[in-house]
Design a protein around this motif. Structure first.
Motif, mmCIF file in Angstrom:
data_model
loop_
_atom_site.group_PDB
_atom_site.id
_atom_site.type_symbol
_atom_site.label_atom_id
_atom_site.label_comp_id
_atom_site.label_asym_id
_atom_site.label_seq_id
_atom_site.Cartn_x
_atom_site.Cartn_y
_atom_site.Cartn_z
ATOM 1 N N ILE A 106 -4.597 8.442 -1.184
ATOM 2 C CA ILE A 106 -5.602 7.418 -0.873
ATOM 3 C C ILE A 106 -4.946 6.044 -0.769
ATOM 4 N N LEU A 107 -4.105 5.703 -1.726
ATOM 5 C CA LEU A 107 -3.434 4.409 -1.706
ATOM 6 C C LEU A 107 -2.524 4.278 -0.490
ATOM 7 N N ASP A 108 -1.824 5.354 -0.152
ATOM 8 C CA ASP A 108 -0.931 5.323 1.008
ATOM 9 C C ASP A 108 -1.723 5.223 2.313
ATOM 10 N N HIS A 109 -2.858 5.918 2.358
ATOM 11 C CA HIS A 109 -3.673 5.895 3.574
ATOM 12 C C HIS A 109 -4.105 4.469 3.921
ATOM 13 N N TYR A 110 -4.471 3.709 2.898
ATOM 14 C CA TYR A 110 -4.898 2.332 3.120
ATOM 15 C C TYR A 110 -3.737 1.338 2.991
ATOM 16 N N ARG A 111 -2.530 1.878 2.833
ATOM 17 C CA ARG A 111 -1.325 1.056 2.687
ATOM 18 C C ARG A 111 -1.508 0.005 1.596
ATOM 19 N N HIS A 112 -2.094 0.472 0.494
ATOM 20 C CA HIS A 112 -2.390 -0.451 -0.609
ATOM 21 C C HIS A 112 -1.164 -0.603 -1.506
#
Length: 237
Positions: free
Chosen positions: A162-168
Motif C-alpha cells: 500500500i505504501l509503495d503503491h502511493y509512493r508514500h
C-alpha cells in the motif's frame, strides 16, 4: 525472608516473559566475564551478526539495548522522528494501546486507526490516508505485528504494498515483540524501516535486552529537528 517460590520448577503463565528452556538455563550457568576482556567484544560481534537472522536481515543494522519492550520502542521512535510528527497507528488490542499511549506522552501527533479487538488492522483506512503522499504529512506508520492479547497478526507485506503503491515515504515501524523468531518475519522483503523485539519472548531468554533493527534510511534521518521533547515525560524503561 520467606521463600516466595514453591518447590520445583517455577512456571510462568503470562504472555512474557516465557519459561526459559533447560538448555538455555544450562548455557547461562557460567562464570562472570571481565567486561573489558577481548572475549566480550568478540562475543558481541558474533551476537550482532547472528541476531540478523531472526529478522531475515541483510541490509539493516541491529542494536542490542539493556531495556524492555517499552524502551526499545522509545529508542526506535525518538531516534527516527521528532515530537509533533504525525504518526498513523493501529489500535487492535492492549499492547497496541500501550504503544499509542507512549507516543502521545512523547508528544507525537498520533492518528489512531481503531478496529474491533480480535480483528486485524484496517488496511483500507491506511490506503485512504496514503493518498496524502504529495503533502507528506504522515511521517510514520506504526503497527504491532502480532497483538498478544487477541492473538491476531497483521499482514506486513500488504502494508508495504500500500505504501509503495502511493509512493508514500513514511517510515514503516513494527513492534515484533511476540512475533519475531516465532512467526515469519522478513524485514528486508517487507521494507520495514525499524523493527524490534525483546529477549524474553520467542528467544526464550531472561528479560532485559531490547533488540532493534534499523534500515539505512532510519539511521540517516535528521531526527529531533522539529520541536523539543516533553520535559515532563518519564520513561517506563
Amino acid at each position: 525472608m520467606d521463600n516466595v517460590y514453591a518447590p520445583g520448577r517455577n512456571h510462568l503463565f503470562v504472555p512474557g516473559p516465557v519459561n526459559i528452556p533447560e538448555p538455555v538455563l544450562r548455557a547461562m550457568n557460567r562464570n562472570n566475564v571481565d567486561y573489558g576482556s577481548p572475549a566480550v567484544s568478540a562475543m558481541t560481534k558474533v551476537l550482532l551478526k547472528d541476531v540478523k537472522k531472526i529478522f531475515k536481515n541483510t541490509t539493516r543494522t541491529p542494536f542490542m539495548i539493556s531495556t524492555i519492550g517499552t524502551g526499545a520502542w522509545e529508542s526506535a521512535l525518538t531516534n527516527t522522528l521528532s515530537p509533533g510528527d504525525r504518526i498513523v497507528s493501529f489500535l487492535i488490542g492492549q499492547f497496541s494501546l500501550l504503544w499509542i499511549d507512549q507516543r502521545q506522552h512523547v508528544n507525537f501527533n498520533v492518528d489512531v486507526v481503531e478496529s474491533e479487538w480480535g480483528q486485524g488492522a484496517n488496511l483500507d483506512i491506511l490506503a485512504l490516508k496514503s493518498v496524502d503522499a504529495t503533502a507528506h504529512t504522515i511521517k510514520a506508520v506504526c503497527i504491532v505485528h502480532n497483538e498478544t492479547t487477541t492473538g491476531v497478526n497483521n499482514n506486513l507485506a500488504t502494508m508495504r504494498k500500500i505504501l509503495d503503491h502511493y509512493r508514500h515515504p513514511a517510515f514503516f515501524l513494527v513492534d515484533g515483540m511476540s512475533s519475531i523468531c516465532a512467526l515469519d518475519f522478513r524485514i528486508d522483503e517487507w521494507g520495514v524501516e525499524v523493527a524490534l523485539t525483546g529477549s524474553q519472548k520467542a528467544l526464550s531468554l531472561p528479560t532485559g535486552i531490547g533488540i532493534v533493527c534499523a534500515s539505512p534510511k532510519a539511521l540517516s534521518c535528521p531526527f529531533g529537528t522539529t520541536s523539543t521533547p516533553n520535559p515532563g515525560y518519564v520513561s517506563s524503561i
